[in-house]
Design an enzyme around this catalytic site. Sequence first.
Site, PDB file in Angstrom:
ATOM      1  N   GLY A  18      -6.179   6.949 -15.884  1.00 60.73           N
ATOM      2  CA  GLY A  18      -4.916   7.573 -16.237  1.00 60.73           C
ATOM      3  C   GLY A  18      -4.073   7.804 -15.006  1.00 60.73           C
ATOM      4  N   CYS A  19      -3.210   8.784 -15.056  1.00 61.39           N
ATOM      5  CA  CYS A  19      -2.310   9.095 -13.955  1.00 61.39           C
ATOM      6  C   CYS A  19      -3.079   9.208 -12.643  1.00 61.39           C
ATOM      7  CB  CYS A  19      -1.573  10.395 -14.254  1.00 61.39           C
ATOM      8  SG  CYS A  19      -0.448  10.897 -12.955  1.00 61.39           S
ATOM      9  N   PHE A  20      -2.685   8.427 -11.655  1.00 61.67           N
ATOM     10  CA  PHE A  20      -3.474   8.344 -10.428  1.00 61.67           C
ATOM     11  C   PHE A  20      -3.389   9.573  -9.536  1.00 61.67           C
ATOM     12  CE2 PHE A  20      -0.173   4.913  -8.951  1.00 61.67           C
ATOM     13  CZ  PHE A  20       0.860   5.842  -8.882  1.00 61.67           C
ATOM     14  N   TRP A  21      -2.382  10.413  -9.689  1.00 63.17           N
ATOM     15  CA  TRP A  21      -2.262  11.598  -8.831  1.00 63.17           C
ATOM     16  C   TRP A  21      -3.449  12.530  -8.995  1.00 63.17           C
ATOM     17  CZ3 TRP A  21       3.190  12.898 -11.033  1.00 63.17           C
ATOM     18  CH2 TRP A  21       4.135  12.013 -10.522  1.00 63.17           C
ATOM     19  N   HIS A 170      -7.373  15.567 -16.786  1.00 62.20           N
ATOM     20  CA  HIS A 170      -8.047  15.478 -15.491  1.00 62.20           C
ATOM     21  C   HIS A 170      -8.529  16.844 -15.031  1.00 62.20           C
ATOM     22  CE1 HIS A 170      -5.630  11.602 -14.544  1.00 62.20           C
ATOM     23  NE2 HIS A 170      -6.722  11.350 -15.224  1.00 62.20           N
TER      24      HIS A 170
END
Length: 179
Positions: A18-21, A170
């Site tokens: 998902g969102c890499f941050w 996350h």
Amino acid sequence: MAQTTNDTKDEVATFAAGCFWGIEHLYRTHFGNGNGVKDARVGYTGGQTADPTYEGVCTGTTGHAEALKVVFDPATVSYRSLVEFFYRIHDATSLNKQGRNEGTNYRSAIFYHNYTQREIAQEVTEKVSKQWFKDTVHTLIVEAGPWWDAEEYHQLYLDKVPDGYHCEAHFLRSFPELR
């Protein structure tokens, strides 16, 4: 955590969740500061477009996933530990979705760099499917291909913008040890 040089003992692991941050921040927080991860970069991989941009990847037309490339010292942290952590920090049962983020760029994937990594990824995936999630795991296990670093403003994003967007999927889940 400084960028590394080409130390021959270091290895590379590549994950998409998902969102890499969020995954970058979690890996750096958990495995940084002498705990095995020497560097972590967010970027794009798994697609067919050369030199992708964030805007292009978000359209879903490049085939790329938002991903994390981890440089680690296998004498300090094992690849198996990195894979198990990967499953602890996202919902591997969602197909192309993490929290409110949807699309193939948010898929769950392990991009292996050698035969041993592939074997470990397959073994751990089978175990977490049965022991932790008790559901189908939609994580792809595919050979690593070309990598493109994301734009500089994405690197260390949550360090730069602590109140920035956090994907609700996350977080570190407390599962029992795998058998």
